[in-house]
Design a protein around this motif. Structure first.
Motif, PDB file in Angstrom:
ATOM      1  N   HIS A   5       0.792  -1.222   0.000  1.00  0.00           N
ATOM      2  CA  HIS A   5       0.000   0.000   0.000  1.00  0.00           C
ATOM      3  C   HIS A   5       0.829   1.279   0.000  1.00  0.00           C
ATOM      4  O   HIS A   5       0.284   2.362  -0.158  1.00  0.00           O
ATOM      5  N   PHE A   6       2.151   1.186   0.211  1.00  0.00           N
ATOM      6  CA  PHE A   6       2.949   2.415   0.114  1.00  0.00           C
ATOM      7  C   PHE A   6       4.250   2.170  -0.630  1.00  0.00           C
ATOM      8  O   PHE A   6       4.747   1.043  -0.716  1.00  0.00           O
ATOM      9  N   ALA A   7       4.770   3.263  -1.202  1.00  0.00           N
ATOM     10  CA  ALA A   7       6.027   3.180  -1.945  1.00  0.00           C
ATOM     11  C   ALA A   7       6.781   4.493  -1.811  1.00  0.00           C
ATOM     12  O   ALA A   7       6.192   5.543  -1.518  1.00  0.00           O
ATOM     13  N   TYR A   8       8.085   4.411  -2.016  1.00  0.00           N
ATOM     14  CA  TYR A   8       8.914   5.613  -2.073  1.00  0.00           C
ATOM     15  C   TYR A   8       8.972   6.104  -3.515  1.00  0.00           C
ATOM     16  O   TYR A   8       9.073   5.306  -4.446  1.00  0.00           O
ATOM     17  N   LEU A   9       8.907   7.409  -3.684  1.00  0.00           N
ATOM     18  CA  LEU A   9       8.880   8.006  -5.010  1.00  0.00           C
ATOM     19  C   LEU A   9      10.045   8.982  -5.130  1.00  0.00           C
ATOM     20  O   LEU A   9      10.019  10.080  -4.571  1.00  0.00           O
ATOM     21  N   LYS A  10      11.077   8.565  -5.857  1.00  0.00           N
ATOM     22  CA  LYS A  10      12.277   9.397  -5.993  1.00  0.00           C
ATOM     23  C   LYS A  10      12.101  10.338  -7.177  1.00  0.00           C
ATOM     24  O   LYS A  10      11.925   9.894  -8.308  1.00  0.00           O
ATOM     25  N   ILE A  11      12.157  11.656  -6.906  1.00  0.00           N
ATOM     26  CA  ILE A  11      11.888  12.628  -7.959  1.00  0.00           C
ATOM     27  C   ILE A  11      13.157  13.262  -8.522  1.00  0.00           C
ATOM     28  O   ILE A  11      13.093  13.975  -9.522  1.00  0.00           O
ATOM     29  N   SER A  12      14.299  13.007  -7.905  1.00  0.00           N
ATOM     30  CA  SER A  12      15.553  13.551  -8.436  1.00  0.00           C
ATOM     31  C   SER A  12      16.726  12.777  -7.859  1.00  0.00           C
ATOM     32  O   SER A  12      16.578  12.015  -6.905  1.00  0.00           O
ATOM     33  N   GLU A  13      17.882  12.988  -8.465  1.00  0.00           N
ATOM     34  CA  GLU A  13      19.148  12.448  -7.966  1.00  0.00           C
ATOM     35  C   GLU A  13      20.104  13.606  -7.722  1.00  0.00           C
ATOM     36  O   GLU A  13      19.967  14.673  -8.302  1.00  0.00           O
ATOM     37  N   GLY A  14      21.079  13.363  -6.856  1.00  0.00           N
ATOM     38  CA  GLY A  14      22.154  14.320  -6.683  1.00  0.00           C
ATOM     39  C   GLY A  14      21.769  15.553  -5.877  1.00  0.00           C
ATOM     40  O   GLY A  14      20.648  15.687  -5.387  1.00  0.00           O
ATOM     41  N   CYS A  15      22.735  16.468  -5.757  1.00  0.00           N
ATOM     42  CA  CYS A  15      22.534  17.646  -4.915  1.00  0.00           C
ATOM     43  C   CYS A  15      23.471  18.771  -5.349  1.00  0.00           C
ATOM     44  O   CYS A  15      24.655  18.535  -5.590  1.00  0.00           O
ATOM     45  N   ASN A  16      22.925  19.981  -5.458  1.00  0.00           N
ATOM     46  CA  ASN A  16      23.732  21.140  -5.836  1.00  0.00           C
ATOM     47  C   ASN A  16      24.202  21.957  -4.640  1.00  0.00           C
ATOM     48  O   ASN A  16      24.895  22.951  -4.798  1.00  0.00           O
ATOM     49  N   ARG A  17      23.815  21.563  -3.430  1.00  0.00           N
ATOM     50  CA  ARG A  17      24.226  22.299  -2.241  1.00  0.00           C
ATOM     51  C   ARG A  17      25.709  22.044  -1.960  1.00  0.00           C
ATOM     52  O   ARG A  17      26.273  21.043  -2.410  1.00  0.00           O
ATOM     53  N   THR A  18      26.296  22.925  -1.183  1.00  0.00           N
ATOM     54  CA  THR A  18      27.732  22.801  -0.898  1.00  0.00           C
ATOM     55  C   THR A  18      27.974  22.730   0.612  1.00  0.00           C
ATOM     56  O   THR A  18      28.919  23.335   1.118  1.00  0.00           O
ATOM     57  N   CYS A  19      27.123  22.009   1.334  1.00  0.00           N
ATOM     58  CA  CYS A  19      27.310  21.856   2.777  1.00  0.00           C
ATOM     59  C   CYS A  19      28.701  21.279   3.035  1.00  0.00           C
ATOM     60  O   CYS A  19      29.101  20.294   2.416  1.00  0.00           O
ATOM     61  N   SER A  20      29.408  21.877   3.969  1.00  0.00           N
ATOM     62  CA  SER A  20      30.835  21.582   4.109  1.00  0.00           C
ATOM     63  C   SER A  20      31.118  20.180   4.621  1.00  0.00           C
ATOM     64  O   SER A  20      32.204  19.639   4.409  1.00  0.00           O
ATOM     65  N   TYR A  21      30.162  19.550   5.305  1.00  0.00           N
ATOM     66  CA  TYR A  21      30.376  18.253   5.951  1.00  0.00           C
ATOM     67  C   TYR A  21      29.899  17.085   5.109  1.00  0.00           C
ATOM     68  O   TYR A  21      30.126  15.921   5.464  1.00  0.00           O
ATOM     69  N   CYS A  22      29.211  17.348   4.004  1.00  0.00           N
ATOM     70  CA  CYS A  22      28.441  16.301   3.327  1.00  0.00           C
ATOM     71  C   CYS A  22      29.166  15.745   2.112  1.00  0.00           C
ATOM     72  O   CYS A  22      29.601  16.491   1.229  1.00  0.00           O
ATOM     73  N   ALA A  23      29.248  14.417   2.055  1.00  0.00           N
ATOM     74  CA  ALA A  23      29.921  13.741   0.945  1.00  0.00           C
ATOM     75  C   ALA A  23      28.959  13.359  -0.174  1.00  0.00           C
ATOM     76  O   ALA A  23      29.398  12.876  -1.224  1.00  0.00           O
ATOM     77  N   ILE A  24      27.673  13.572   0.016  1.00  0.00           N
ATOM     78  CA  ILE A  24      26.701  13.088  -0.966  1.00  0.00           C
ATOM     79  C   ILE A  24      26.923  13.673  -2.359  1.00  0.00           C
ATOM     80  O   ILE A  24      26.896  12.932  -3.350  1.00  0.00           O
ATOM     81  N   PRO A  25      27.176  14.994  -2.499  1.00  0.00           N
ATOM     82  CA  PRO A  25      27.448  15.496  -3.856  1.00  0.00           C
ATOM     83  C   PRO A  25      28.686  14.857  -4.497  1.00  0.00           C
ATOM     84  O   PRO A  25      28.751  14.740  -5.724  1.00  0.00           O
ATOM     85  N   LEU A  26      29.652  14.453  -3.661  1.00  0.00           N
ATOM     86  CA  LEU A  26      30.839  13.774  -4.197  1.00  0.00           C
ATOM     87  C   LEU A  26      30.472  12.400  -4.760  1.00  0.00           C
ATOM     88  O   LEU A  26      31.133  11.891  -5.663  1.00  0.00           O
ATOM     89  N   ILE A  27      29.416  11.796  -4.205  1.00  0.00           N
ATOM     90  CA  ILE A  27      28.988  10.461  -4.629  1.00  0.00           C
ATOM     91  C   ILE A  27      28.001  10.544  -5.782  1.00  0.00           C
ATOM     92  O   ILE A  27      28.140   9.846  -6.795  1.00  0.00           O
TER      93      ILE A  27
END
Length: 431
Positions: free
Chosen positions: A136-158
């Motif tokens: 009855h439920f699902a996750y809906l991904k609407i985008s990939e990646g990130c343009n933010r430049t938070c200093s601690y976050c490795a997600i944009p590098l990945i």
């Protein structure tokens, strides 16, 4: 000879889960027997979809790869493949350290995995997803990646830069999932608030959610992972206009002290953060806000932490998570700031924050006594059926326990709240 079996093990977040579901659908279309996160690995082919976000998550992924590599040595697995965020970032190191894996893939090149398993396998365009959550439920991904430049976050590098999916593709996916029986959608992205800028040169989150809310059969839409800077307030108008857009917002604030926010490169101030929460609640009275904070960021003083405690007391957040700072290599903060807050101080501050939140949560739950709420049923547990309100996302938020005998999983019921604990509610069915 029977069908070949593929087991996929997913580590990390719901965005990874969506990738696994797409891969499961591809194997299913190619005639394989498939399992997701089985209690016992039994497939001759095993795929691990890894997480590379923070230290603990990386360690869990490495441990899983090691465990399955040993199983392959013992002949219990014939083929072992690794994909996802960890192998996107550390592919060469993993190949050297754990060579008993047939092949490592990144986060986005997993379609090649199909051919590598068997050259006869085809990538089926439009194969969709093999839903692994309750139907009855699902996750809906609407985008990939990130343009933010938070200093601690490795997600944009990945994951790289933000890439929005076209509105039409998302609408088509939701229509297809509704036909499969999905009623509730957790709308997810690394940064919901940036949705549309790359494709349409403006924020289109409100337009997207407005269109999804108009699809027959969509009972609930819930928004996850907004960003405080340049928040698109139009989405709140959509929330007010549509009953099926849950009065719920997951927005990671991370901190409130100007000193720490500057070090984090969040591009928002303490006053702007206070003003944002005030405006959100003015626009949507009764909205439930989930947020996340970090303790022990480099340079966080006792005064900075006291500012954070005062903010949490003032804001009275409905849902809150806390993480001690974990230095991630190659991020700006790792390269430029000294990790100078002792581990025990980071953890003690996190505990104090969660203790404060426990009191807030208990007070908020007490106010729900006597309220009648719409609840979706997720499962049966002992003598209770367990469900959630529109204010509760699966796995991370409180649940409602209902004494009843004949409720249907995936159906909605009106429940009167009769009792509460710190995080969970108890109720009775309204006939």
């Amino acid at each position: 000879m029977g069908k070949r079996k593929v087991d996929i093990v997913t580590m990390g977040c719901s965005k990874n889960l969506v990738d696994s579901e797409q891969l499961l659908a591809q194997f299913h279309r190619n005639g394989y027997e498939i399992q997701h996160d089985p209690a016992e690995i039994s497939g001759d082919i095993v795929i691990v979809n890894t997480c590379g976000f923070i230290g603990d998550a990386k360690a869990e992924s490495v441990d899983m790869i090691l465990e399955l590599a040993e199983a392959k040595k013992r002949g219990e697995i014939s083929q072992l493949y690794v994909m996802g965020c960890l192998s996107e970032r550390y592919k060469e190191e993993l190949q050297t350290e754990i060579p008993n894996v047939d092949k490592y893939y990144g986060k986005f090149d997993w379609p090649q995995l199909l051919k590598d398993v068997n050259q006869n396998n085809k990538y089926h365009t439009g194969a969709g997803r093999y839903i692994t959550t309750p139907n009855h439920f699902a996750y809906l991904k609407i985008s990939e990646g990130c343009n933010r430049t938070c200093s601690y976050c490795a997600i944009p590098l990945i994951t790289g830069k933000h890439i929005s999916r076209p509105i039409e593709a998302i609408v088509d996916e939701v229509k297809g999932l509704v036909q499969q029986g999905v009623k509730e959608f957790q709308v997810i992205a690394q940064d919901l608030t940036f949705y549309g800028y790359d494709l349409y040169k403006e924020s289109r989150l409100a337009d997207l959610i407005d269109k999804l809310a108009c699809i027959p059969g969509v009972e609930w839409l819930r928004l996850h992972y907004a960003y405080p800077t340049n928040f698109p307030f139009q989405i709140l108008d959509v929330m007010k206009r549509h009953d099926n857009v849950c009065n719920y917002l997951d927005i990671a604030l991370q901190h409130v002290s100007d000193n720490v926010l500057q070090g984090m490169k969040r591009n928002v101030s303490k006053q702007q953060t206070y003003d944002l929460i005030t405006k959100i609640r003015e626009m949507v009275p009764g909205i439930h806000i989930r947020t996340t904070f970090m303790t022990g960021f480099p340079g966080e003083t006792d005064k900075d932490f006291e500012d954070l405690l005062a903010f949490v007391k003032w804001a009275n957040f409905d849902r809150l998570g806390v993480f001690p700072y974990s230095e991630e290599e190659d991020t700006w903060s790792a390269n430029n700031l000294k990790d100078d807050v002792p581990k025990e101080v980071k953890e003690e501050r996190a505990e104090r924050l969660m203790l404060l939140q426990e009191g807030i949560s208990e007070e908020l739950n007490a106010k729900k006594i006597g309220q009648r709420l719409k609840v979706i049923i997720d499962r049966k547990e002992g003598d209770h059926f367990v469900g959630r309100t529109e204010f509760d996302s699966p796995e991370v938020d409180p649940e409602v326990y209902i004494e009843a005998t004949d409720l249907l999983i995936g159906n909605f019921y009106t429940v009167e709240i009769t009792d509460y604990e710190i995080y969970d509610l108890f109720g009775k069915l309204v006939q």
